[in-house]
Design an enzyme around this catalytic site. Structure first.
Site, short mmCIF file in Angstrom:
data_model
loop_
_atom_site.label_atom_id
_atom_site.label_comp_id
_atom_site.label_asym_id
_atom_site.label_seq_id
_atom_site.Cartn_x
_atom_site.Cartn_y
_atom_site.Cartn_z
N GLU A 59 0.80 -1.23 0.00
CA GLU A 59 0.00 0.00 0.00
C GLU A 59 0.84 1.28 0.00
O GLU A 59 0.60 2.20 0.78
CB GLU A 59 -0.96 -0.01 1.20
N GLU A 94 -6.29 -10.54 -0.58
CA GLU A 94 -7.07 -10.18 0.61
C GLU A 94 -8.56 -10.07 0.29
O GLU A 94 -9.25 -9.16 0.75
CB GLU A 94 -6.58 -8.83 1.19
#
Length: 320
Positions: free
Chosen positions: A123, A231
Site C-alpha cells: 500500500e 485479501e
C-alpha cells in the site's frame, strides 16, 4: 469435495488467520484452504517492539499450525506505512537498512520453509489523484527511490523461487492502477525485482465491475507479472455507505453469491497467471469489516457464516 480439492488444478485457495481463528475455525481451514496468511502477526510492528526486542510468539504459533497441517503460507508483510517498527527511524539510513535486513533474514530463517510468497511492500501508492507515493516513515528516511531499495534488499536475501509482490487495494481504480503500473515499471527498469502484483480485491456488491477487474488483470499481466489475489472479501455495503442492516435480504444474499461466482469464474479463466486466491478471513464470525469503515457494524463478506456453515456464495464458486 472441499474448496481446496475443487481448485487444486487452478490455484491455491487461502485465508487470512490470527491466533484465535486457527483454533476457532480449525476444521474449516484444514478442510478448505491450502494456504494461510497471518492477518497481523508477521507485520514488522508485531515482531520488533519499541524497546528493540523481538517477539515471535504469535507468528510462531500460526507457523506451527501451518507446518503441522501441511499448509503453505504467504508472508505478509515487510514494509507498510502502518504497524511498522517506528523506533528504528530515529537512527540514520545505514542503521535502518541494517536492522531491516536482519529482520528479513530472521523471518526467512524462521518461516521460509513453507512461505511461497512475500508481500514485500504494501500500500505505498497515494489514493489522492494529485500525489504519487504515500508519505510514510520509509519514504521519509530512505527517499523517493525507497521501494526499489527495499526490493533489492529483500531479493538479495529471499531465494528466487519465492514470489516477491507489490500489494495494494483499490488496485482496479484506473487512476491508482496507472500509478501502480508506473511504480512497477520503475522498480523493474534494470532487473525484475517485483515478480507479481498482489491484488487485494477488497470489493463490494456495487463496485468494481467484473469487466473492470478483468481489464486490470490484463494490464498487470502485460507487464510480464504473475497475479495473486491476496485479501479478498465482498462487502454488503458501498464504501461510502454509513448505514447499517440487521441482516442481508434474500435478494442481497443472492447477489453476494452471484458475484462470488462471477469473480471466481474470472480467476479460473486466468489460472495460467494467477497463483493463489486468498480470502481475508475464514468465516463471518470474525471479519475486519465489522469495524471498518463503520466501527461495530456487522458485515458478512466471506464464504462461511457466523456459525461456520458454508453459504450460498461458497456453493456458487464450487458450481462449475
Amino acid at each position: 469435495m472441499t474448496l481446496k480439492e475443487k481448485y487444486k488444478d487452478y490455484f491455491d485457495v487461502g485465508a487470512a488467520v490470527n491466533n484465535e481463528t486457527i483454533r476457532q475455525d480449525k476444521d474449516i481451514i484444514l478442510d478448505n484452504f491450502s494456504m494461510i496468511t497471518c492477518e497481523n502477526e508477521m507485520k514488522y510492528g508485531s515482531i520488533l517492539r519499541r524497546d528493540g526486542s523481538y517477539n515471535y510468539s504469535n507468528a510462531d504459533e500460526i507457523y506451527a499450525f501451518a507446518k503441522d497441517n501441511g499448509l503453505k503460507m504467504r508472508g505478509h508483510n515487510f514494509v507498510w506505512h502502518n504497524q511498522t517498527a517506528y523506533n528504528i527511524f530515529d537512527n540514520d539510513v545505514e542503521y535502518v537498512i541494517q536492522v531491516f535486513s536482519e529482520h528479513v533474514k530472521n523471518m526467512h530463517e524462521r518461516y521460509g520453509d513453507i512461505i511461497t510468497a512475500w508481500d514485500v511492500v504494501n500500500e505505498a501508492i497515494e489514493d489522492k489523484s494529485s500525489e504519487y507515493l504515500r508519505k510514510s516513515p520509509w519514504y521519509s528516511k530512505l527517499g523517493d527511490n525507497y521501494i526499489k531499495k527495499i526490493f533489492e534488499i529483500v531479493s538479495g536475501i529471499i531465494p528466487s523461487d519465492v514470489t516477491l509482490l507489490y500489494n495494494d487495494y483499490n488496485e482496479y481504480i484506473p487512476d491508482k492502477r496507472e500509478k501502480i503500473i508506473r511504480l512497477i515499471k520503475e522498480v523493474n527498469s534494470d532487473e525484475k525485482l517485483i515478480d507479481a502484483v498482489g491484488m487485494q480485491c477488497h470489493v463490494n456488491l456495487y463496485y468494481p465491475s467484473i469487466d473492470l477487474v478483468r481489464e486490470t488483470i490484463e494490464l498487470y499481466i502485460s507487464l510480464g507479472l504473475r497475479i495473486q489475489i491476496t485479501e479478498m472479501d465482498l462487502s454488503y455495503y458501498k464504501f461510502e455507505d454509513k448505514g447499517c442492516m440487521d441482516k442481508p435480504s434474500k435478494e442481497l444474499e443472492e447477489k453476494h453469491a452471484k458475484m462470488y461466482g462471477d469473480y471466481f469464474a474470472l480467476f479460473r479463466e486466468y489460472k495460467d497467471y494467477i497463483d493463489s486466491v486468498t480470502l481475508w478471513g475464514v468465516a463471518d464470525s470474525y471479519t475486519w469489516l465489522d469495524d471498518f469503515p463503520v466501527r461495530g457494524r456487522k458485515n458478512w463478506p466471506l464464504l462461511f457464516d457466523e456459525n461456520g456453515k458454508p453459504k450460498d456464495s461458497y456453493y456458487r464458486i464450487m458450481d462449475f
